[in-house]
Scaffold this motif. Structure first.
Motif, short mmCIF file in Angstrom:
data_model
loop_
_atom_site.label_atom_id
_atom_site.label_comp_id
_atom_site.label_asym_id
_atom_site.label_seq_id
_atom_site.Cartn_x
_atom_site.Cartn_y
_atom_site.Cartn_z
N ALA A 134 0.55 -1.42 0.17
CA ALA A 134 0.06 0.34 0.02
C ALA A 134 0.53 0.85 0.25
CB ALA A 134 -0.88 0.05 0.78
N THR A 181 2.40 1.90 -3.28
CA THR A 181 1.44 1.88 -4.37
C THR A 181 1.00 3.71 -3.75
OG1 THR A 181 0.46 0.16 -3.53
CG2 THR A 181 -0.25 1.46 -6.07
N ASN A 182 0.84 3.87 -3.28
CA ASN A 182 0.74 5.41 -2.94
C ASN A 182 1.48 6.35 -2.93
OD1 ASN A 182 -1.66 4.48 -1.49
ND2 ASN A 182 -1.31 4.59 0.34
N GLN A 205 -9.02 -1.48 1.07
CA GLN A 205 -8.25 -1.91 -0.58
C GLN A 205 -7.88 -3.41 -0.03
OE1 GLN A 205 -4.85 -0.44 -1.67
NE2 GLN A 205 -4.58 -2.05 -3.27
N SER A 229 -7.73 7.65 -8.14
CA SER A 229 -6.87 6.52 -8.31
C SER A 229 -6.83 5.62 -6.70
CB SER A 229 -5.40 6.65 -9.03
OG SER A 229 -5.57 7.12 -10.10
N LYS A 280 -10.14 4.49 -5.03
CA LYS A 280 -10.16 4.10 -5.84
C LYS A 280 -9.85 2.66 -4.77
CE LYS A 280 -10.68 3.75 -10.88
NZ LYS A 280 -9.65 4.38 -12.39
N GLN A 281 -8.22 2.89 -4.11
CA GLN A 281 -7.88 2.10 -3.62
C GLN A 281 -8.19 2.56 -1.72
OE1 GLN A 281 -3.61 1.50 -3.56
NE2 GLN A 281 -3.92 3.46 -5.94
N GLY A 319 -1.89 -5.16 -7.41
CA GLY A 319 -2.33 -3.61 -7.26
C GLY A 319 -2.22 -3.62 -8.82
N MET A 331 -6.08 -3.66 -9.42
CA MET A 331 -6.81 -2.66 -8.16
C MET A 331 -7.03 -1.04 -8.79
SD MET A 331 -7.83 -4.19 -5.46
CE MET A 331 -8.11 -3.30 -4.13
N ASN A 347 -9.31 -0.72 -10.65
CA ASN A 347 -10.64 -1.24 -10.01
C ASN A 347 -11.27 -1.76 -9.96
OD1 ASN A 347 -12.47 0.93 -8.60
ND2 ASN A 347 -13.29 1.39 -9.83
#
Lengths: 316, 494
Positions: free
Chosen positions: A43, A46-47, A204, A279, A282-283, B331, B334, B337
């Motif tokens: 996480a 990705t962020n 998520q 984005s 969405k998570q 990932g 996700m 979506n």
């Protein structure tokens, strides 16, 4: 063949250097290392990458960022703490930094850094099995109060989820049996398989599992999540909690203020991007941005919450 | 429909993208140190702008190519290009050294596609059913499975059982430092922050295999070059007879790979390990294992490719990533979506179908590229090692460095190079070391989780029939060699 690859590699590096173009007079003059204390695809990773991609698109820094995934929070934090305070080595971390200090694994915490920005905030979700004995959060609390130390809570001991559940258990006045299970998906699997009664995970992770036989009974925080409008917040149930997982960007202590400002500015510009905010949502991450005074206040609040948890988190 | 998904993949643009993905995956697989998961992460940002079907197709291509490429370096240099090719080193290299490089690579390649094909069949037909199995498997069950795999150490110890045990325990010891898996406390780090995450498995494996091999080959450089000139390219394409001879082994190893692939966090390295030792136990010529046995290569390569389908099963059905590559795929979904899980089947069946179709097509492309590539790769055996060693060493160092972007991992790799050389010198087998290294921590972690959940009560194991079943198999596996030894001992007495 291998020699050919060698040549290709060298040529690649050469091209990369050329692509940087003539050196700019002001910061940044070279690529910036962004150290992330978690694996690719996690996480935090990705962020951070979403923000870095947006910055690259807008070319607001004029230099590429190099993501360095480091396995282990203390290693990553130490690396950036000890780096030259010139803005070329920055850290992306979360509440785990306070936790690591609280248990005594690090002899420094947020105070060893210049905070740059907060990009996004994630509230934990309390999850139980759909076919389990708990209809709602209150039922879980009642059962846990009735049998202290016997209801299994799937957790990652010493991690962000553990900090959150400690606050939850304190707010709702019950005593679970904390079982170290591992990361979010593994904890959900443990709940789904009936090996644990409940756990907390990120939205998520919850979304990835929904429909398999798990259900969310509460969102940890002051209000409901726009993603899960039917799930009550712990505050409205009468158990206020403040712990969320916020993504923070840090530079080493004594990094010049103009460098920190430049970075914060570029990150803010990226965070204002509609596509990036989408984005994030969405998570299941709220795209909240903080810098300067507000950020310092938030860090101080979280630090004060976590500091006394040392022993409970497994420290000595 | 699955057929629609296949037709989409045959469109020139998509097919070209898959070819590029598989080739890139193979190239990274061949290079030691740089792993497939890291490659997928690098490619991930490019998939953000693609449509979701193409994004997953590309990632699957990279994944399949990467898992397969490792066999080349393993066979030609005894250096695992990917950790999951560790067991291929054991026999692929001796076979190649005896002049049959083409044969060794051909067998490995064929086994790879057979394993991939079986796992594809499982993926398409059994996903919902098998995903349930993954959930029933709690800590006790996984602990029991790992125990069962650990007992295989006994059969892996060539020569002295004592030396095998020493090697396995050393492997476990190396896995000890770092984060305590249950309490999260620092363990055996000596207050050194670089040690807080323990030894990363990749630098250790690179050291034990690659660096020690470079050392011993450099010491015997003259003799090495002499043996290297007689390389035959025969056997790159294997005959129908080979399929008959190795058929049972291929099927068995593929099933092992699928089964282990389904269990979260267990992975391809362990699958090939278990398949290898199982093949050895079933073999009529177990003494040839470790000396260039064809059966061994087939077992290891069928199994590691079979996990590719296996790990996708819990990912698609439940959203549980089985390994790093799956986590990246998760990932990517996700970001588009799409939440994996039963809902994915309902809302976006086209994604599920394209993942399945891409898995098969990528395997076919991989087979074609590898078959052509093998002709070319095997020529490496003709080049004097004097030229190859420095390049390999540099690649290994880059690979170790990129794990966490720090020199510590490079020193770990070089240090374990000496350890590996020392073990070989003392004729201590390396295979049990790897078993201890990968299985030890897994067993510990699950046992301790299980004990925490039961409040420290060991008898909770008795309530879990599946776990008990594995424990019984493990005990039998332990007893069998002892029983055999006694019998042969009795015969000698006569």
């Amino acid at each position: 063949m291998i020699r050919k690859w060698g040549t290709t590699l060298i040529a690649g590096f050469a091209l990369g250097v050329l692509a940087l173009g003539p050196a700019a007079a002001e910061y940044p003059e070279k690529p910036i290392n962004v150290v992330i204390p978690a694996g690719p695809g996690s996480a935090t990773d990705t962020n951070a990458r979403l923000v870095l991609n947006a910055i690259a698109e807008k070319q607001s820094l004029g230099q590429p960022a190099v993501v360095i995934n480091v396995n282990g929070g203390p290693i990553a934090a130490t690396r950036v703490k000890d780096a030259a305070p010139d803005g070329y080595e920055i850290l992306v971390y979360h509440i785990g930094l306070m936790g690591t200090k609280a248990v005594g694994k690090l002899d420094f915490g947020v105070e060893a850094f210049e905070p740059i920005a907060q990009t996004g905030s994630t509230n934990f979700i309390v999850v139980v099995a759909e076919e389990g004995p708990y209809a709602d959060f209150q039922a879980l609390v009642d059962a846990a109060r009735a049998a202290p130390g016997e209801i299994n809570e799937a957790n990652s001991i010493g991690g962000a989820s553990h900090i959150a559940t400690l606050q939850l258990a304190a707010a709702a006045e019950f005593q679970p049996r904390v079982v170290h299970v591992g990361d979010g998906p593994t904890r959900l699997q443990s709940v789904l398989g009936g090996h644990s009664a409940y756990t907390v995970v990120s939205p998520q992770e919850y979304k990835g599992f929904s429909g398999t036989g798990i259900k969310a009974v509460a969102v940890m925080g002051p209000e409901r999540s726009p993603d899960l409008p039917d799930v009550p917040s712990t505050a409205e149930l009468g158990y206020p909690t403040e712990i969320s997982v916020d993504t923070w960007w840090f530079a080493p202590k004594d990094t010049p203020a103009e460098v920190v400002d430049k970075l914060a500015g570029a990150i803010e510009e990226a965070m204002n991007d509609e596509a990036l905010q989408d984005s994030y949502r969405k998570q299941g991450v709220a795209p909240t941005f903080l810098r300067g005074e507000e950020l310092a206040k938030r860090l101080a609040t979280v630090d004060a919450l976590v500091a006394p948890m040392g022993a409970a988190l497994g420290g000595n | 429909m699955l057929t629609d998904a296949f037709l989409h993949l045959l469109e020139p643009a998509v097919l070209a993208m898959m070819c590029a993905g598989v080739l890139l995956g193979i190239a990274i697989g061949v290079l030691p140190g740089i792993n497939t998961g890291a490659l997928m992460v690098l490619v991930l940002p490019f998939t953000f702008t693609m449509n979701s079907v193409d994004a997953v197709t590309l990632l699957i291509s990279l994944f399949v190519g990467g898992v397969s490429g490792g066999l080349v370096t393993a066979t030609l240099m005894r250096i695992p290009g990917e950790p999951n090719a560790v067991m291929t080193c054991m026999d692929g290299y001796p076979l190649a050294k005896s002049g049959k490089a083409g044969r060794a690579l051909g067998l490995g390649n064929t086994a790879s596609i057979v394993g991939g094909f079986f796992s594809w069949v499982a993926l398409v037909t059994l996903t919902p059913a098998l995903a349930r199995v993954a959930v029933v498997f709690g800590p006790w069950e996984i602990f029991a499975v790992v125990c069962m795999a650990l007992t295989l150490i006994a059969s892996l110890s060539r020569g002295s059982l004592l030396k095998g045990l020493i090697s396995a325990l050393l492997g476990m010891l190396v896995a000890m430092p770092g984060l305590d898996p249950a309490s999260g406390a620092d363990r055996l780090t000596f207050g050194w922050v670089q040690m807080t995450a323990g030894f990363d498995i990749l630098p250790v494996i690179l050291g034990i295999f690659a660096i020690s091999q470079l050392l011993s080959d450099t010491i015997n450089i003259e003799e090495e070059n002499a043996g290297r000139l007689k390389v035959t390219m025969q056997g790159v394409l294997i005959s129908v007879r080979d399929y008959i001879v190795h058929g049972v082994n291929m099927v068995r190893s593929s099933l092992i790979g699928i089964g282990i692939g389904i269990l979260p966090g267990v992975g391809a390295t362990i699958a090939s390990l278990v398949a290898y030792t199982t093949a050895r136990n079933f073999s009529k010529e177990p003494e040839t294992f470790g000396k260039g046995s064809e059966e061994a290569i087939v077992a290891a390569e069928s199994a590691n490719n079979a996990t590719t389908g296996g790990t996708l099963i819990p990912l698609l059905a439940l959203g549980i990533p089985g390994g790093l590559a799956d986590a990246v795929l998760l990932g990517a979904l996700m970001i588009h979506n799409l939440a994996p899980g039963p809902m994915l089947y309902l809302h976006s069946p086209e994604i599920v179908n394209s993942i399945m179709a891409a898995h098969l097509v990528a395997h076919i492309l991989m087979f074609v590229f590898m078959t052509v590539g093998v002709l070319f790769f095997a020529q490496l055996m003709r080049i004097s090692r004097v030229w190859i060693f420095p390049v390999v060493l540099v690649i290994c160092i880059i690979g170790a460095y990129t794990v966490n972007g720090r020199m510590f991992d490079v020193w770990v790799m070089l240090g374990f190079g000496l350890v590996g050389y020392g073990l070989e010198y003392c004729r201590v087998p390396i295979a049990p070391f790897v078993v201890g290294l990968v299985l030890g921590p897994l067993a510990e972690q699950h046992l301790r989780t299980a004990l925490m959940a039961s409040g420290g009560d060991v008898s909770a194991l008795l309530d879990r029939p599946i776990a008990m079943g594995f424990v019984i198999v493990a005990l039998t596996a332990l007893a069998l060699p002892v029983f055999r030894m006694r019998r042969s001992g009795a015969r000698q007495a006569f």
